[in-house]
Design a protein around this motif. Sequence first.
Motif, mmCIF file in Angstrom:
data_model
loop_
_atom_site.group_PDB
_atom_site.id
_atom_site.type_symbol
_atom_site.label_atom_id
_atom_site.label_comp_id
_atom_site.label_asym_id
_atom_site.label_seq_id
_atom_site.Cartn_x
_atom_site.Cartn_y
_atom_site.Cartn_z
ATOM 1 N N THR A 43 27.338 30.649 74.089
ATOM 2 C CA THR A 43 26.736 29.634 73.176
ATOM 3 C C THR A 43 27.283 28.248 73.672
ATOM 4 N N ASP A 44 28.630 28.120 73.399
ATOM 5 C CA ASP A 44 29.223 26.713 73.919
ATOM 6 C C ASP A 44 29.320 26.851 75.332
ATOM 7 N N GLY A 45 29.593 27.883 75.758
ATOM 8 C CA GLY A 45 30.151 28.148 77.360
ATOM 9 C C GLY A 45 28.608 28.114 78.060
ATOM 10 N N GLY A 46 27.565 28.691 77.651
ATOM 11 C CA GLY A 46 26.586 28.584 77.964
ATOM 12 C C GLY A 46 25.691 27.381 77.985
ATOM 13 N N ARG A 47 26.110 26.431 77.132
ATOM 14 C CA ARG A 47 25.391 25.045 77.175
ATOM 15 C C ARG A 47 26.266 24.115 78.194
ATOM 16 N N GLU A 48 27.334 24.393 78.400
ATOM 17 C CA GLU A 48 28.405 23.712 79.360
ATOM 18 C C GLU A 48 27.944 23.969 80.855
ATOM 19 N N MET A 49 27.693 25.415 80.932
ATOM 20 C CA MET A 49 27.113 25.861 82.261
ATOM 21 C C MET A 49 25.861 25.492 82.750
ATOM 22 N N ALA A 50 25.043 25.428 81.574
ATOM 23 C CA ALA A 50 23.485 25.046 81.836
ATOM 24 C C ALA A 50 23.110 23.613 82.043
ATOM 25 N N GLN A 51 24.237 22.760 81.766
ATOM 26 C CA GLN A 51 24.019 21.423 82.016
ATOM 27 C C GLN A 51 23.892 20.946 83.413
ATOM 28 N N TYR A 52 24.274 21.911 84.539
ATOM 29 C CA TYR A 52 24.476 21.646 85.709
ATOM 30 C C TYR A 52 23.305 22.697 86.469
ATOM 31 N N PRO A 53 22.633 22.214 87.543
ATOM 32 C CA PRO A 53 21.839 23.224 88.260
ATOM 33 C C PRO A 53 22.618 24.480 88.708
ATOM 34 N N LEU A 54 21.872 25.622 88.564
ATOM 35 C CA LEU A 54 22.627 26.974 88.617
ATOM 36 C C LEU A 54 23.136 27.054 90.148
ATOM 37 N N ASN A 55 22.472 26.541 91.047
ATOM 38 C CA ASN A 55 22.705 26.721 92.519
ATOM 39 C C ASN A 55 23.991 26.067 93.031
ATOM 40 N N ILE A 56 24.951 25.542 92.076
ATOM 41 C CA ILE A 56 26.226 25.025 92.191
ATOM 42 C C ILE A 56 27.232 26.039 91.938
ATOM 43 N N TYR A 57 26.796 27.275 91.307
ATOM 44 C CA TYR A 57 27.673 28.451 90.994
ATOM 45 C C TYR A 57 27.501 29.467 92.279
ATOM 46 N N GLN A 58 28.488 30.560 91.912
ATOM 47 C CA GLN A 58 28.321 31.533 92.940
ATOM 48 C C GLN A 58 27.203 32.479 92.638
ATOM 49 N N LYS A 59 26.551 33.437 93.490
ATOM 50 C CA LYS A 59 25.308 33.993 93.400
ATOM 51 C C LYS A 59 25.343 34.886 92.032
ATOM 52 N N TRP A 60 26.423 35.490 91.777
ATOM 53 C CA TRP A 60 26.377 36.539 90.799
ATOM 54 C C TRP A 60 26.317 35.533 89.226
ATOM 55 N N VAL A 61 26.856 34.627 89.346
ATOM 56 C CA VAL A 61 26.665 33.910 88.043
ATOM 57 C C VAL A 61 25.169 33.229 88.001
ATOM 58 N N THR A 62 24.548 32.920 89.109
ATOM 59 C CA THR A 62 23.273 32.583 89.127
ATOM 60 C C THR A 62 22.284 33.692 88.560
ATOM 61 N N ARG A 63 22.395 34.887 89.400
ATOM 62 C CA ARG A 63 21.608 35.989 88.786
ATOM 63 C C ARG A 63 21.865 36.296 87.418
ATOM 64 N N PHE A 64 22.904 36.370 86.916
ATOM 65 C CA PHE A 64 23.166 36.863 85.588
ATOM 66 C C PHE A 64 22.477 36.000 84.704
ATOM 67 N N PHE A 65 22.686 34.483 84.971
ATOM 68 C CA PHE A 65 22.007 33.625 83.914
ATOM 69 C C PHE A 65 20.608 33.021 84.263
ATOM 70 N N THR A 66 19.867 33.902 85.228
ATOM 71 C CA THR A 66 18.753 34.052 85.448
ATOM 72 C C THR A 66 17.678 35.172 84.847
ATOM 73 N N PHE A 67 18.373 36.316 85.375
ATOM 74 C CA PHE A 67 17.700 37.595 84.950
ATOM 75 C C PHE A 67 18.436 38.217 83.492
ATOM 76 N N VAL A 68 19.542 37.796 83.098
ATOM 77 C CA VAL A 68 20.026 38.399 82.038
ATOM 78 C C VAL A 68 19.776 37.496 80.666
ATOM 79 N N ILE A 69 20.652 36.483 80.699
ATOM 80 C CA ILE A 69 20.279 35.413 79.832
ATOM 81 C C ILE A 69 19.738 34.300 80.645
ATOM 82 N N PRO A 70 18.383 33.889 80.576
ATOM 83 C CA PRO A 70 17.689 33.003 81.188
ATOM 84 C C PRO A 70 17.765 31.585 81.358
ATOM 85 N N PHE A 71 19.054 31.147 81.215
ATOM 86 C CA PHE A 71 19.429 29.912 81.448
ATOM 87 C C PHE A 71 18.655 28.980 82.682
#
Length: 260
Positions: free
Chosen positions: A180-208
């Motif tokens: 919740t809070d962590g997802g909000r802080e993470m999703a305020q930035y474009p996902l491609n600044i993170y590592q690939k596994w983070v990008t995939r998790f927050f695209t295909f599991v929790i689709p931020f």
Amino acid sequence: MKLYFNYLLILFKSQMQYRASFWLLSLGQFFVPFSVFAGLYFLFERFGQIQGWSFYEVALSFGIIHMAFAISECFARGFDAFSSLVAGGDFDRLLVRPRSTVVQVMGSKFEFTRIGRLAQSLIVLVWAIASLPIEWTAVKIVTLLLMIVSGVFIFTGIFMLAATLCFWTIQGLEVANIFTDGGREMAQYPLNIYQKWVTRFFTFVIPFGCVNYLPLLHLLDKTEGSGIPYMLAPIAGILFLIPCLLVWQIGVRHYRSTGS
């Protein structure tokens, strides 16, 4: 939904009984997120850009995700405070009423003071839009609205999943705040600044990624080929609520009361 809006009206009237407290809390909610936004501003003031993203482009993402979180936190707060209903045995009363438990839990608590956080997010969003050279079309306006709605559905779904854990753990788990809070802080930035596994998790599991990154590419004309998949990406965030509702129903069926 008539019952839901009746809950809404009753709780709004109760909170407005102490108007000074209400407005002071709303004012506090308005200024608290500015510290986060100030950190974002100074980050770009120092480095100029991150992975090809400018300050105003990230500010647009910031405004969208924080607005979605504020709306969800206001209207789905009942799930966040659900552990008190289970621990006190009050959820038993909801089960004997001839109405959906989802509606009743959502209607058990509203945080109208989050209007301050919502106003702050709206200001950032308008500022970012005014500062970016986006050629707005009807399609892009619809995409922007879908991004906000999708974010509301995702945060509501996460609140619901966290509440479902209370059927087995009685008390809410702090680990849920990662999403919740962590997802909000993470999703305020474009996902491609993170590592690939983070990008995939927050695209295909929790689709931020379907809220802030993929449709943001469409708004900023950074897509290659057809922009339709990027425009429709927020629908995945809306559909995320469906498995959350199914998990909630499983939790309700396994509920055995607290014995109080």
